[in-house]
Scaffold this motif. Structure first.
Motif, PDB file in Angstrom:
ATOM      1  N   PHE A   1      10.092  39.305 -39.317  1.00 34.66           N
ATOM      2  CA  PHE A   1       9.623  39.289 -37.932  1.00 34.66           C
ATOM      3  C   PHE A   1       8.502  38.264 -37.781  1.00 34.66           C
ATOM      4  O   PHE A   1       7.768  37.998 -38.740  1.00 34.66           O
ATOM      5  CB  PHE A   1       9.108  40.681 -37.519  1.00 34.66           C
ATOM      6  CG  PHE A   1      10.142  41.762 -37.636  1.00 34.66           C
ATOM      7  CD1 PHE A   1      11.032  42.001 -36.596  1.00 34.66           C
ATOM      8  CD2 PHE A   1      10.233  42.535 -38.783  1.00 34.66           C
ATOM      9  CE1 PHE A   1      12.005  42.988 -36.716  1.00 34.66           C
ATOM     10  CE2 PHE A   1      11.202  43.524 -38.901  1.00 34.66           C
ATOM     11  CZ  PHE A   1      12.084  43.754 -37.861  1.00 34.66           C
ATOM     12  N   PRO A   2       8.353  37.677 -36.585  1.00 35.70           N
ATOM     13  CA  PRO A   2       7.267  36.707 -36.381  1.00 35.70           C
ATOM     14  C   PRO A   2       5.908  37.376 -36.560  1.00 35.70           C
ATOM     15  O   PRO A   2       5.550  38.267 -35.769  1.00 35.70           O
ATOM     16  CB  PRO A   2       7.488  36.228 -34.941  1.00 35.70           C
ATOM     17  CG  PRO A   2       8.345  37.271 -34.297  1.00 35.70           C
ATOM     18  CD  PRO A   2       9.183  37.849 -35.373  1.00 35.70           C
TER      19      PRO A   2
ATOM     20  N   GLY B   1       4.612  42.222 -34.757  1.00 36.32           N
ATOM     21  CA  GLY B   1       4.394  41.513 -36.025  1.00 36.32           C
ATOM     22  C   GLY B   1       4.102  42.464 -37.173  1.00 36.32           C
ATOM     23  O   GLY B   1       4.401  42.168 -38.338  1.00 36.32           O
ATOM     24  N   GLU B   2       3.559  43.632 -36.835  1.00 39.81           N
ATOM     25  CA  GLU B   2       3.214  44.622 -37.851  1.00 39.81           C
ATOM     26  C   GLU B   2       4.440  45.174 -38.583  1.00 39.81           C
ATOM     27  O   GLU B   2       4.307  45.755 -39.667  1.00 39.81           O
ATOM     28  CB  GLU B   2       2.455  45.779 -37.204  1.00 39.81           C
ATOM     29  CG  GLU B   2       3.299  46.552 -36.184  1.00 39.81           C
ATOM     30  CD  GLU B   2       2.529  47.625 -35.446  1.00 39.81           C
ATOM     31  OE1 GLU B   2       1.310  47.751 -35.682  1.00 39.81           O
ATOM     32  OE2 GLU B   2       3.152  48.328 -34.634  1.00 39.81           O
TER      33      GLU B   2
ATOM     34  N   PHE C   1       8.243  45.945 -44.982  1.00 39.49           N
ATOM     35  CA  PHE C   1       9.234  45.279 -45.827  1.00 39.49           C
ATOM     36  C   PHE C   1       8.599  44.365 -46.871  1.00 39.49           C
ATOM     37  O   PHE C   1       9.262  43.489 -47.414  1.00 39.49           O
ATOM     38  CB  PHE C   1      10.208  44.488 -44.946  1.00 39.49           C
ATOM     39  CG  PHE C   1      10.933  45.337 -43.941  1.00 39.49           C
ATOM     40  CD1 PHE C   1      12.069  46.046 -44.309  1.00 39.49           C
ATOM     41  CD2 PHE C   1      10.468  45.451 -42.642  1.00 39.49           C
ATOM     42  CE1 PHE C   1      12.726  46.856 -43.394  1.00 39.49           C
ATOM     43  CE2 PHE C   1      11.121  46.249 -41.715  1.00 39.49           C
ATOM     44  CZ  PHE C   1      12.248  46.958 -42.101  1.00 39.49           C
ATOM     45  N   VAL C   2       7.315  44.599 -47.149  1.00 40.74           N
ATOM     46  CA  VAL C   2       6.600  43.776 -48.129  1.00 40.74           C
ATOM     47  C   VAL C   2       7.257  43.850 -49.501  1.00 40.74           C
ATOM     48  O   VAL C   2       7.349  42.853 -50.231  1.00 40.74           O
ATOM     49  CB  VAL C   2       5.114  44.203 -48.219  1.00 40.74           C
ATOM     50  CG1 VAL C   2       4.417  43.475 -49.366  1.00 40.74           C
ATOM     51  CG2 VAL C   2       4.401  43.922 -46.899  1.00 40.74           C
ATOM     52  N   GLU C   3       7.744  45.030 -49.872  1.00 40.47           N
ATOM     53  CA  GLU C   3       8.351  45.216 -51.192  1.00 40.47           C
ATOM     54  C   GLU C   3       9.884  45.292 -51.116  1.00 40.47           C
ATOM     55  O   GLU C   3      10.532  45.702 -52.074  1.00 40.47           O
ATOM     56  CB  GLU C   3       7.798  46.497 -51.830  1.00 40.47           C
ATOM     57  CG  GLU C   3       6.281  46.465 -52.034  1.00 40.47           C
ATOM     58  CD  GLU C   3       5.752  47.764 -52.606  1.00 40.47           C
ATOM     59  OE1 GLU C   3       6.533  48.732 -52.720  1.00 40.47           O
ATOM     60  OE2 GLU C   3       4.556  47.823 -52.919  1.00 40.47           O
TER      61      GLU C   3
ATOM     62  N   LYS D   1      12.733  45.677 -31.739  1.00 39.35           N
ATOM     63  CA  LYS D   1      12.094  44.418 -31.353  1.00 39.35           C
ATOM     64  C   LYS D   1      12.731  43.866 -30.078  1.00 39.35           C
ATOM     65  O   LYS D   1      12.031  43.495 -29.126  1.00 39.35           O
ATOM     66  CB  LYS D   1      12.223  43.385 -32.473  1.00 39.35           C
ATOM     67  CG  LYS D   1      11.620  42.027 -32.129  1.00 39.35           C
ATOM     68  CD  LYS D   1      12.036  40.942 -33.097  1.00 39.35           C
ATOM     69  CE  LYS D   1      13.407  40.399 -32.751  1.00 39.35           C
ATOM     70  NZ  LYS D   1      13.746  39.163 -33.517  1.00 39.35           N
ATOM     71  N   HIS D   2      14.055  43.825 -30.048  1.00 41.62           N
ATOM     72  CA  HIS D   2      14.742  43.279 -28.878  1.00 41.62           C
ATOM     73  C   HIS D   2      14.610  44.201 -27.667  1.00 41.62           C
ATOM     74  O   HIS D   2      14.574  43.730 -26.524  1.00 41.62           O
ATOM     75  CB  HIS D   2      16.211  43.017 -29.197  1.00 41.62           C
ATOM     76  CG  HIS D   2      16.426  41.794 -30.040  1.00 41.62           C
ATOM     77  ND1 HIS D   2      16.270  40.522 -29.547  1.00 41.62           N
ATOM     78  CD2 HIS D   2      16.752  41.649 -31.351  1.00 41.62           C
ATOM     79  CE1 HIS D   2      16.507  39.639 -30.507  1.00 41.62           C
ATOM     80  NE2 HIS D   2      16.792  40.303 -31.613  1.00 41.62           N
TER      81      HIS D   2
END
Length: 415
Positions: A178-179, A186-187, A192-194, A227-228
């Motif tokens: 995500f941007p 954005g958060e 999904f960091v890992e 998001k959408h």
């Protein structure tokens, strides 16, 4: 919901079961035209045509209308088959180059449909580790893909869109899903960091691909729709994807973790409504999906969400007024996060803050002082798009925006 929408959902459900619509009452030319319009809006023409053309009700239909529908279905399937073949060749090339492409959405979801190439995808999404992003961009170029925006800074962009020189293949190459500059969502990247630490392999359409584990994949599908939804809508195809994915892999999904994560972003009612639509109108099966009691206990009215996504089409693109209304919904979400009451209306839509504009205008990252120029260009573009149709107007965009802000409140996304 009108009769055309009911027939549309019946056809979609039948398609997901690889069946024909069970209907004997004749389909009028108006019925066919209405179905065609909805199928085009939601980019599901092959699925709808296949489910309807074989039912008894279609036998006495206007052949000219049916042939047009058929031609568009064949064109869509043929184009998707070319894109699928191109993606498979590209994926193998990236793997042979020593890279670690992880596929999200796209072909992973299409493989769950009875006829995968009937489920049209505008692009394929690939997520790669940060340290491989530039190398992957180089490999894409060597393969013959072209950066669709050659002026953007690939060192800072969270994704790069590549298009093929000689086919309809389109790839979104992500270093993040995500941007990160988006104040509204954005958060979501934090969840999904890992994600790349424990990918899985799936066999899709005769090829083994690396993808996110089933819990991350389903939650990502929900987040992508969310998001959408915060913009101008997400469409029925995403509900189909979520429904089929949950049915196929429910036993391996950590439903409790997904619910916890949904609550953190105020999306638990939104997600529950999607599953409600999937169960009532499509093929979501609580037993097959191992849908737990804590999810079943959530009480939500899915009808307003269904009405919104049916009228919005793919990603809420049914009208320019609806597209432009996204400024109001995004501003409402950002204001809510800051503890403010949203009241920006059309002003906030035309003059978004710098952070939001930087997600759309790459040059503002290095030259933020050009924000007024970007605003001016945005207003000119807005005026041109609105003027293309007599039915489009700034007041219509505001009306849709206000209605959709109330929808966000109904599902407790904002206060």
């Amino acid at each position: 919901m009108n009769s055309t929408e009911e027939l549309f959902l019946q056809a979609l459900r039948a398609s997901l079961k690889n069946e024909s619509v069970n209907r004997d009452a004749p389909l009028s030319t108006g019925d066919w035209n209405g179905l065609f319009r909805l199928a085009e809006m939601h980019k599901v023409i092959p699925m709808i045509f296949e489910a309807v053309c074989g039912c008894p009700a279609a036998q006495d239909a206007d052949r000219q209308v049916v042939e047009l529908f058929k031609m568009r279905a064949i064109q869509s399937v043929s184009a998707q088959a070319v894109k699928t073949d191109g993606f498979m060749r590209l994926y193998r090339y990236l793997k042979e180059a020593g890279l670690s492409p992880t596929v999200v959405k796209g072909i992973v979801c299409r493989s769950l449909f009875p006829n995968p190439d009937y489920r049209i995808s505008s692009d394929e999404d690939i997520l790669v580790p940060q340290e491989q992003f530039l190398s992957c961009c180089e490999a894409m170029t060597k393969f013959g893909m072209i950066n669709s925006n050659p002026g953007e800074d690939i060192n800072s962009s969270y994704e790069i869109t590549f298009v093929s020189k000689d086919s309809p293949l389109r790839i979104e190459l992500h270093r993040q899903l995500f941007p990160p500059q988006s104040e509204a969502y954005g958060e979501l990247n934090g969840f999904f960091v890992e994600a790349l630490d424990n990918p899985i392999e799936l066999s899709v359409q005769g090829m083994t691909v690396s993808t996110l584990n089933h819990t991350d994949n389903l939650f990502y599908l929900i987040c992508h729709s969310f998001k959408h939804f915060l913009h101008s809508g997400f469409g029925i195809r995403q509900v189909c994807d979520i429904t089929l994915y949950a049915n196929a892999y429910g036993e391996s999904i950590d439903w409790h973790r997904i619910l916890i994560n949904c609550k953190k972003i105020n999306a638990e009612l939104f997600a529950a409504a999607i599953f409600g639509i999937g169960e009532k109108y499509l093929t979501f099966d609580r037993t097959a999906a191992c849908f737990p009691d804590e999810w079943r206990a959530i009480e939500v009215d899915e009808a307003p969400l269904l009405d919104d996504l049916l009228s919005g089409g793919v990603y809420g693109g049914s009208s320019m007024s609806r597209k432009h209304s996204s400024g109001m919904t995004l501003n409402a979400v950002v204001d809510d996060k800051k503890g403010k009451k949203s009241g920006k209306g059309i002003v906030g839509t035309l003059f978004p803050p710098l952070k939001e504009m930087q997600t759309r205008y790459e040059y503002l990252r290095s030259a933020p002082f050009l924000l007024p120029m970007a605003w001016a260009g945005r207003i000119i573009k807005y005026g041109k798009e609105i003027s293309q149709s007599e039915s489009e107007s700034a007041s219509q965009a505001m009306k849709i925006g206000k209605e959709r802000v109330e929808l966000l409140k109904k599902y407790r996304i904002i206060r």
